[in-house]
Design a protein around this motif. Structure first.
Motif, PDB file in Angstrom:
ATOM      1  N   GLU A   1       0.304  -1.425  -0.162  1.00 40.80           N
ATOM      2  CA  GLU A   1       0.235   0.047  -0.155  1.00 40.80           C
ATOM      3  C   GLU A   1       1.103   1.484  -0.130  1.00 40.80           C
ATOM      4  N   VAL A   2       0.561   2.366  -0.660  1.00 38.27           N
ATOM      5  CA  VAL A   2       1.653   3.057  -1.519  1.00 38.27           C
ATOM      6  C   VAL A   2      -0.258   5.003  -1.367  1.00 38.27           C
ATOM      7  N   ALA A   3       0.698   5.958  -1.181  1.00 34.10           N
ATOM      8  CA  ALA A   3      -0.148   6.822  -1.379  1.00 34.10           C
ATOM      9  C   ALA A   3      -1.319   6.396  -2.515  1.00 34.10           C
ATOM     10  N   GLY A   4      -2.463   6.341  -2.548  1.00 30.61           N
ATOM     11  CA  GLY A   4      -2.969   7.124  -3.872  1.00 30.61           C
ATOM     12  C   GLY A   4      -2.923   5.566  -5.059  1.00 30.61           C
ATOM     13  N   GLY A   5      -2.738   4.406  -4.255  1.00 32.74           N
ATOM     14  CA  GLY A   5      -2.402   3.051  -4.706  1.00 32.74           C
ATOM     15  C   GLY A   5      -1.985   1.849  -4.412  1.00 32.74           C
ATOM     16  N   LEU A   6      -1.121   1.078  -5.277  1.00 31.25           N
ATOM     17  CA  LEU A   6      -0.487  -0.211  -4.843  1.00 31.25           C
ATOM     18  C   LEU A   6       0.925   0.017  -5.477  1.00 31.25           C
ATOM     19  N   ARG A   7       1.825  -0.647  -4.679  1.00 28.78           N
ATOM     20  CA  ARG A   7       3.387  -0.925  -5.554  1.00 28.78           C
ATOM     21  C   ARG A   7       3.645  -2.883  -5.656  1.00 28.78           C
ATOM     22  N   PHE A   8       3.590  -2.665  -7.043  1.00 27.62           N
ATOM     23  CA  PHE A   8       3.658  -4.309  -7.144  1.00 27.62           C
ATOM     24  C   PHE A   8       5.153  -4.566  -7.437  1.00 27.62           C
ATOM     25  N   THR A   9       5.675  -5.400  -7.177  1.00 26.65           N
ATOM     26  CA  THR A   9       7.819  -5.451  -7.317  1.00 26.65           C
ATOM     27  C   THR A   9       7.515  -6.928  -7.881  1.00 26.65           C
ATOM     28  N   ILE A  10       8.305  -7.167  -8.282  1.00 20.37           N
ATOM     29  CA  ILE A  10       8.475  -9.057  -8.975  1.00 20.37           C
ATOM     30  C   ILE A  10      10.214  -9.102  -9.064  1.00 20.37           C
ATOM     31  N   ASP A  11      10.703 -10.081  -8.610  1.00 24.58           N
ATOM     32  CA  ASP A  11      11.820 -10.963  -8.262  1.00 24.58           C
ATOM     33  C   ASP A  11      11.902 -11.818  -8.420  1.00 24.58           C
ATOM     34  N   ALA A  12      12.357 -12.011 -10.285  1.00 26.66           N
ATOM     35  CA  ALA A  12      11.964 -13.582 -10.831  1.00 26.66           C
ATOM     36  C   ALA A  12      13.719 -13.944 -10.864  1.00 26.66           C
ATOM     37  N   ARG A  13      13.666 -15.037 -10.344  1.00 25.45           N
ATOM     38  CA  ARG A  13      14.694 -16.024 -11.021  1.00 25.45           C
ATOM     39  C   ARG A  13      14.517 -17.626 -10.949  1.00 25.45           C
ATOM     40  N   GLY A  14      15.632 -17.421 -12.231  1.00 31.95           N
ATOM     41  CA  GLY A  14      14.814 -19.321 -12.917  1.00 31.95           C
ATOM     42  C   GLY A  14      14.117 -19.286 -13.997  1.00 31.95           C
ATOM     43  N   MET A  15      14.492 -17.877 -14.193  1.00 37.92           N
ATOM     44  CA  MET A  15      13.483 -18.119 -15.158  1.00 37.92           C
ATOM     45  C   MET A  15      13.762 -18.207 -16.987  1.00 37.92           C
ATOM     46  N   PRO A  16      12.841 -18.477 -18.154  1.00 32.30           N
ATOM     47  CA  PRO A  16      13.295 -18.287 -19.638  1.00 32.30           C
ATOM     48  C   PRO A  16      13.707 -17.182 -19.542  1.00 32.30           C
ATOM     49  N   SER A  17      14.597 -17.194 -20.595  1.00 31.02           N
ATOM     50  CA  SER A  17      14.995 -15.359 -21.047  1.00 31.02           C
ATOM     51  C   SER A  17      14.427 -15.079 -21.217  1.00 31.02           C
ATOM     52  N   GLY A  18      13.869 -13.826 -22.004  1.00 28.59           N
ATOM     53  CA  GLY A  18      13.014 -13.039 -22.195  1.00 28.59           C
ATOM     54  C   GLY A  18      12.216 -12.186 -22.330  1.00 28.59           C
ATOM     55  N   THR A  19      11.226 -11.371 -22.727  1.00 28.61           N
ATOM     56  CA  THR A  19      10.072 -10.871 -22.515  1.00 28.61           C
ATOM     57  C   THR A  19       9.023 -11.414 -22.137  1.00 28.61           C
ATOM     58  N   HIS A  20       8.206 -11.313 -20.620  1.00 28.69           N
ATOM     59  CA  HIS A  20       7.219 -12.269 -20.056  1.00 28.69           C
ATOM     60  C   HIS A  20       6.141 -10.767 -19.941  1.00 28.69           C
ATOM     61  N   GLY A  21       4.311 -11.031 -20.567  1.00 27.65           N
ATOM     62  CA  GLY A  21       4.124 -10.539 -20.086  1.00 27.65           C
ATOM     63  C   GLY A  21       3.274 -10.944 -18.291  1.00 27.65           C
ATOM     64  N   THR A  22       3.017  -9.829 -17.361  1.00 28.84           N
ATOM     65  CA  THR A  22       2.861 -10.055 -15.908  1.00 28.84           C
ATOM     66  C   THR A  22       1.529  -9.288 -15.613  1.00 28.84           C
ATOM     67  N   HIS A  23       1.124  -9.677 -14.897  1.00 30.18           N
ATOM     68  CA  HIS A  23      -0.640  -9.602 -14.422  1.00 30.18           C
ATOM     69  C   HIS A  23      -0.707  -9.695 -12.825  1.00 30.18           C
ATOM     70  N   VAL A  24      -2.065  -9.518 -12.456  1.00 33.61           N
ATOM     71  CA  VAL A  24      -2.593  -9.722 -11.612  1.00 33.61           C
ATOM     72  C   VAL A  24      -3.616 -10.135 -11.864  1.00 33.61           C
ATOM     73  N   HIS A  25      -4.359 -11.519 -11.386  1.00 36.55           N
ATOM     74  CA  HIS A  25      -5.512 -11.885 -11.956  1.00 36.55           C
ATOM     75  C   HIS A  25      -6.144 -12.197 -11.079  1.00 36.55           C
ATOM     76  N   MET A  26      -7.937 -12.189 -10.856  1.00 32.83           N
ATOM     77  CA  MET A  26      -9.046 -12.192 -10.273  1.00 32.83           C
ATOM     78  C   MET A  26      -9.098 -12.803  -8.689  1.00 32.83           C
ATOM     79  N   VAL A  27      -8.215 -14.297  -9.117  1.00 34.40           N
ATOM     80  CA  VAL A  27      -8.506 -15.267  -8.216  1.00 34.40           C
ATOM     81  C   VAL A  27      -7.588 -15.766  -7.962  1.00 34.40           C
ATOM     82  N   GLY A  28      -7.521 -15.770  -6.479  1.00 38.46           N
ATOM     83  CA  GLY A  28      -6.464 -16.259  -5.989  1.00 38.46           C
ATOM     84  C   GLY A  28      -6.219 -17.548  -5.738  1.00 38.46           C
ATOM     85  N   ARG A  29      -5.804 -18.516  -7.228  1.00 36.15           N
ATOM     86  CA  ARG A  29      -5.810 -20.024  -7.159  1.00 36.15           C
ATOM     87  C   ARG A  29      -4.455 -19.783  -8.376  1.00 36.15           C
ATOM     88  N   CYS A  30      -3.516 -21.143  -8.196  1.00 37.70           N
ATOM     89  CA  CYS A  30      -2.341 -20.838  -8.949  1.00 37.70           C
ATOM     90  C   CYS A  30      -2.471 -22.697  -9.041  1.00 37.70           C
TER      91      CYS A  30
END
Length: 178
Positions: A55-84
């Protein structure tokens, strides 16, 4: 003497106004602001990073720290259900979209609240991302069915509804209170 007092009072007033402006700026840290964390995992259960929401003033701050992922450019999104649920993480549902917009920051009718920039992963398997999304709330993130962070196989074109042609879901993590 009177001019000196008036001048000093004016400077103090301006200084206090500047302090208040800083506190109101979107993205400014909030003392005691809530925080959520998600461990990103692949379909076979391998941990490949973390995502956090603060929580930050006026919104939410999202941070991602990825490791061991395939190299390249990847879409990242918050999805609406908490299930994986593996193997394809479709149980995370669509993009978090509390404002009923179209997909993508380049879309004149967008973006979704859950549309984050692309995550760029180097040849070493590491990538980081940080962004503040104005207007989003921790209460929205932790609604009745929660939310998840999903990393996709391909780059998000930042425009095509509903998911920016970002391909398969390759990593997912459910947000939980930190």
């Amino acid at each position: 003497m009177r001019i000196a007092i008036i001048g000093t009072a004016a400077l103090l007033t301006l200084g206090l106004a500047a302090c208040n402006q800083d506190k109101l700026a979107v993205g400014a840290p909030m003392a005691g602001g809530a925080r959520a964390v998600a461990t990103l995992q692949t379909a076979d259960g391998a941990a490949v990073g973390t995502a956090s929401a603060s929580e930050v003033a006026g919104g939410l701050r999202f941070t991602i720290d990825a490791r061991g992922m395939p190299s390249g450019t990847h879409g990242t999104h918050v999805h609406m259900v908490g299930r994986c649920d593996a193997p394809d993480f479709t149980t995370a549902g669509g993009h978090w979209n509390p404002t009923a917009m179209k997909h993508g920051s380049m879309n004149p009718q967008g973006p979704h609240g859950g549309d984050l920039p692309n995550l760029i992963v180097g040849t070493d398997g590491r990538g980081t991302l940080g962004i503040t999304i104005p207007g989003m709330t921790m209460a929205g993130l932790f609604d009745a069915d929660g939310s998840a962070l999903v990393v996709h196989a391909a780059a998000d074109d930042l425009m095509t509804d509903p998911s920016g042609n970002s391909g398969a879901r390759i990593a997912c993590g459910v947000f939980g209170a930190a």
